[in-house]
Enzyme design. Structure first.
Site, short mmCIF file in Angstrom:
data_model
loop_
_atom_site.label_atom_id
_atom_site.label_comp_id
_atom_site.label_asym_id
_atom_site.label_seq_id
_atom_site.Cartn_x
_atom_site.Cartn_y
_atom_site.Cartn_z
N ALA B 13 0.84 -1.20 0.00
CA ALA B 13 0.00 0.00 0.00
C ALA B 13 0.88 1.25 0.00
CB ALA B 13 -0.89 -0.01 1.23
N CYS B 14 0.26 2.37 -0.34
CA CYS B 14 0.95 3.66 -0.31
C CYS B 14 1.58 3.87 1.06
CB CYS B 14 -0.02 4.80 -0.58
SG CYS B 14 -0.35 5.04 -2.32
N PRO B 15 2.77 4.38 1.19
CA PRO B 15 3.58 4.97 0.12
C PRO B 15 4.60 4.00 -0.49
CG PRO B 15 4.58 5.45 2.23
CD PRO B 15 3.37 4.58 2.50
N ASP B 40 -2.09 -1.43 -5.71
CA ASP B 40 -2.72 -0.32 -5.00
C ASP B 40 -3.28 0.68 -6.02
OD1 ASP B 40 -2.15 1.21 -1.95
OD2 ASP B 40 -2.94 2.33 -3.65
#
Lengths: 373, 75
Positions: B13-15, B40
């Site tokens: 997932a981000c980042p 993502d």
């Protein structure tokens, strides 16, 4: 000091109370430009997280030292990443928005509008998206109008107050958000009302919402008033002869747009007739309760969005266009962009497609854009 | 599309997709192409914005079976 977690509800309280709030929004510039947390007391700054991966030194001089900094991103991962960097850099009062803009988009804040015989009327304010929905209660019964997708907000509210939801209403087929009306009605074995003219392609059972068929909740009457223009079926609800739930036809600072079902030219005249004849003949004392707001300034000190009908005829520009030709231009030309994924949202609300929960969330991202300006 | 290097960020997932992309790009020469795979959804617009801000060229992107593929040419 460690990085703190802030819930969307805490941020909502700050926005409504107009408590000072400094936001570092680390989404990309386009997402920030499209849609962000706003409010009279909110200061926000946008620096994408990918510019802060190697460190936050460059932005430190621009950040306040004497107040809390709330880091915000789309979901929360990047705001935690940046928030921890800020804490490491020595900032003491840093928090992140739990669940990010998605949680912000989904938060509903119930605000009491006023008392009704045997109960009261509540407005559920979806601050992050500008959607307004309603719960009418009287003598242990309740009805929900223009319910959002997050129906547990209404069911838990009803449960806490010992209310039985007996009906849900959609004033029209929504294009900006996914309706929770049908799902909520099914869950409580209640009636789901939708205007027939908007339901041509709807794939599930509903009860036609039409003028002349009054519904009662406890001691309170809900009277449908046919008011087309945003959609051909748009129907307003008069509650206890005191409140006028206008759906997406009339807002506090604007009026509805007629184009979201692709029929702007056809529906302009309907919109004109509703606003300049039908509503005008109604009592000026009626309190208008719309399905949307567009600016935080429309919220009063409690967080409520409302106005007297007669006041709107004084100050709402959309109600004061003398020439029909000018009105036609206003509602068909130079309209703002359509809401995100509005076609898919309409199809979902008709039951034609059934995206998973995550996709539904994605579809609803961004502002509502149901007004002409 | 030919790439000198491939980076798998599926499931992250981000980042993280961008953190890893940035790191991978550091070891590459100007003009070389990096293929990034991600699941993502946020990576889509963020990678495009990141590439633009760094002057890199996002040559192509596509989605197949829920996986996003990006080809980025180093500036």
């Amino acid at each position: 000091m460690a990085l703190k977690q802030k819930q969307a509800s805490e941020v909502a309280t700050k926005v409504i109370n107009q408590d000072e709030l400094f936001i570092l929004d680390v989404r990309n510039e386009e997402a920030y430009g499209d849609w962000k947390i706003e409010g009279a007391s909110v200061t926000s700054m946008n620096v994408p997280y990918f510019d802060l991966i190697d460190g936050v030194e460059e932005i430190l001089p621009k950040l306040p030292r004497d107040k809390e900094i709330l880091v915000v991103c789309a979901k929360e991962g990047s705001s935690i990443f940046v928030g921890e960097e800020l804490v490491e850099a020595g900032l003491e009062n840093v928090s992140y928005l739990s669940g990010g803009m998605k949680a912000w988009s989904e938060h509903l804040e119930p605000v009491k509008v006023g008392d009704l015989p045997g109960g009261a009327l509540y407005q559920f304010v979806r601050l992050g998206k500008g959607c307004l929905s309603y719960l009418i209660e009287s003598n242990g019964e309740a009805a929900v109008v223009d319910a959002n997708r997050m129906i547990e907000n209404y069911s838990s509210f009803a449960e806490n107050k010992g209310l039985t939801i007996k009906a849900t209403f959609d004033t029209h087929l929504h294009a900006d958000h996914i309706s929770g009306g049908k799902t909520l009605a099914d869950q409580v074995n209640g009636m789901y009302y939708l205007p027939e003219e908007d339901a041509g392609e709807v794939t599930f059972d509903y009860t036609a919402l039409k003028e002349g068929s009054t519904v009662t909740v406890g001691e309170v009457t809900i009277e449908p008033i046919y008011s087309p223009g945003h959609t051909i079926g748009s129907t307003s609800l008069m509650v206890h002869d005191a409140y006028l739930l206008t759906g997406d036809i009339l807002f506090v600072e604007s009026i509805g747009r007629p184009d979201l079902a692709g029929k702007a030219e056809d529906w302009v005249q309907d919109l004109r007739t509703t606003l300049y004849n039908r509503y005008k003949e109604m009592a000026g004392e009626l309190v208008v309760l719309p399905a949307h707001f567009s600016k935080m300034a429309e919220l009063d000190e409690k967080g409520l969005v409302s106005a007297k009908l007669q006041d709107l005829y004084q100050k709402n520009d959309g109600l004061n266009v003398e020439k029909e030709e000018d009105f036609r231009k206003m509602v068909t030309e130079n309209l703002p962009p359509q809401p995100n994924a509005y076609q898919e949202i309409r199809e979902t609300n008709m039951g034609k497609i059934n995206p998973d929960e995550e996709t539904k969330r994605e579809m609803e991202i961004g502002p509502n854009r149901c007004a002409v300006n | 599309m030919d790439a000198q290097k491939t980076l798998d960020t599926k499931g992250l997932a981000c980042p993280m997709p961008i953190v890893k992309t940035k790191k991978a790009m550091k070891d590459m020469e100007s003009g070389e192409v990096l293929e990034v795979q991600a699941t993502d959804k946020g990576a889509q617009s963020d990678l495009a914005a990141w590439a633009k801000s760094g002057g890199h060229e996002l040559m192509k992107s596509e989605e197949t079976d829920g996986v996003f593929y990006f080809w980025i040419k180093k500036a």
